[in-house]
Design an enzyme around this catalytic site. Structure first.
Site, PDB file in Angstrom:
ATOM      1  CB  CYS A  96      29.209 -16.598 -14.508  1.00 14.87           C
ATOM      2  SG  CYS A  96      29.882 -16.430 -13.029  1.00 14.87           S
ATOM      3  CG  HIS A 352      25.504 -14.916 -10.045  1.00 10.02           C
ATOM      4  ND1 HIS A 352      25.261 -15.849 -10.996  1.00 10.02           N
ATOM      5  CD2 HIS A 352      26.932 -14.464 -10.301  1.00 10.02           C
ATOM      6  CE1 HIS A 352      26.291 -15.932 -11.838  1.00 10.02           C
ATOM      7  NE2 HIS A 352      27.408 -15.168 -11.275  1.00 10.02           N
ATOM      8  CB  CYS A 382      31.347 -10.965 -17.202  1.00  7.19           C
ATOM      9  SG  CYS A 382      30.961 -10.847 -15.194  1.00  7.19           S
ATOM     10  N   GLY A 384      34.074 -15.874 -15.435  1.00  2.23           N
ATOM     11  CA  GLY A 384      35.290 -16.086 -14.369  1.00  2.23           C
ATOM     12  C   GLY A 384      36.565 -16.729 -15.397  1.00  2.23           C
TER      13      GLY A 384
END
Length: 397
Positions: A96, A352, A382, A384
């Site tokens: 991300c 996203h 954050c 993954g």
């Protein structure tokens, strides 16, 4: 020796809802390598004094770099955007945070004197690539000893909600506020400066006949003016029957691309460019993958300390809204001012597109800082697998 590096501009495409078996996506017919090329062409068009041969390198983030997003999409995008053969390209993957990492990687290359001008950014077509890629193979050693490495993002959000005592009501209220802010920002034209429209040829049926029409997408599709806390409360948990994470308080799956132009001080002078910002610091941190969403709790103060700043120094804070639960946990733990966080809404409303998001939120924060005359802004998310990333930037003009 480290050189000064400047952010010249940031552009993104509109974010479209990803296509599903039940719903066509507006950008589903646009290849991701074409989508990032559109953003690159737009940023070059906004910088007429910069000749294309001056672009030394492209650094493009992509969370699942395979299929149409494969073959080193950084190099493919350079060629697709019409840049000369001399412009090189690479792809980076920090899930991300890929788009944000691309900006930092380009920044560092310029700072170390390896290149003078670079375009960084990110892209993801979640219509074409599923969350785990086309053919995932899990490492059997990790599935036994560290099984949470591959835990679904939704379940990590449930773990965060439980461990940090984030209620369903608070998650839904946060999601509602994301939509409210995004709708207000759209209405005020706050995204117009950063968005490059995308035209798509679509076949539709009129009077029983197939007709090809061109549709131009100029705005993000996700924000919903009709969203309410009552409608959000009616949604069922998406990942476990007794959970609190729903489709309404989680980020939308989306398609999109974003590009950021960076240059050395020498290139700024040579090509008569106007710097808009500079990177003050960047930090990454790791945590237990089971609660990956709260890794920015460590990344944010780490980046601030490296910049010699405090949380109060930041006028604008973008924290990617992967899930309402993790955003709320971060805000509460770090005692951030909610009025400064995602002032124009976030991924719950806007979407996203994984590899794009880091560059997208940078563009949004830069433009909001410019609009408000703010000095410092921060962007992060954050990641993954149990990581957090955060960058602090200083607006210059």
């Amino acid at each position: 020796m480290s050189r000064d590096v400047f952010i010249i501009d940031a552009v993104r495409t509109p974010i479209a809802k990803a296509g599903t078996p039940k719903r066509r996506g507006t950008l589903e017919m646009v290849r991701p390598d074409d989508l990032i090329a559109i953003a690159i062409e737009a940023i070059l068009g906004r910088t007429p004094t910069l000749p294309p041969p001056a672009i030394d390198d492209l650094v493009i983030g992509c969370a699942f770099p395979e299929a149409e997003q494969g073959f080193n999409i950084g190099r493919i995008a350079a060629l697709r955007a019409g840049l000369p053969f001399t412009t090189t390209g690479m792809t980076v993957n920090r899930f991300c945070a890929s788009g944000l990492q691309a900006i930092i990687s380009a920044h560092d290359a310029i700072a170390m004197g390896r290149v003078d001008v670079a375009i960084a950014g990110g892209v993801e077509s979640m219509t074409r690539l599923p969350m785990a890629g086309n053919q995932p193979f899990l490492n059997p050693a990790l599935t036994g000893s560290h099984s949470d490495t591959y835990l679904s993002m939704g379940m990590t959000a449930e773990n965060v909600a439980h461990q940090f005592s984030v209620s369903r009501n608070d998650q839904d209220a946060f999601a509602y506020e994301s939509h409210r802010r995004a709708v207000a920002a759209q209405g005020a034209g706050h995204f117009a400066e950063e968005i490059a429209p995308v035209s798509v040829a679509r076949v539709i049926y009129e009077g029983g006949k197939a007709v090809e029409k061109t549709i131009t997408l100029t705005a993000d599709e996700g924000p919903r003016p009709d969203t309410s806390t009552e409608s959000l409360a009616r949604l069922k948990p998406a990942f476990t029957a007794t959970g609190s994470v729903t489709a309404g308080n989680a980020s939308q799956i989306s398609d999109g691309a974003a590009a950021v132009l960076l240059a050395s001080a020498e290139a700024v002078a040579t090509h008569h460019l106007t710097p808009r910002a500079r990177i003050a610091s960047f930090a990454t941190t790791g945590n237990n993958p089971a609660i990956m969403g709260v890794a920015p709790i460590d990344a944010i103060p780490k980046a601030l300390a490296r910049a010699g700043l405090t949380r109060d120094s930041l006028d604008i804070i973008e924290i990617n809204e992967a899930f309402a639960s993790q955003c709320l946990a971060i805000i509460k733990t770090l005692e951030l001012d909610p009025a400064k966080v995602n002032v124009n809404g976030g991924a719950i409303a806007l979407g996203h597109p994984l590899g794009c998001t880091g560059a997208r939120i940078f563009a949004t924060a830069l433009n909001e800082a410019t609009r408000r005359g703010s000095t410092y802004f921060g962007v992060g998310m954050c990641v993954g697998g149990g990581q957090g990333a955060f960058a602090v930037a200083e607006r210059l003009s």
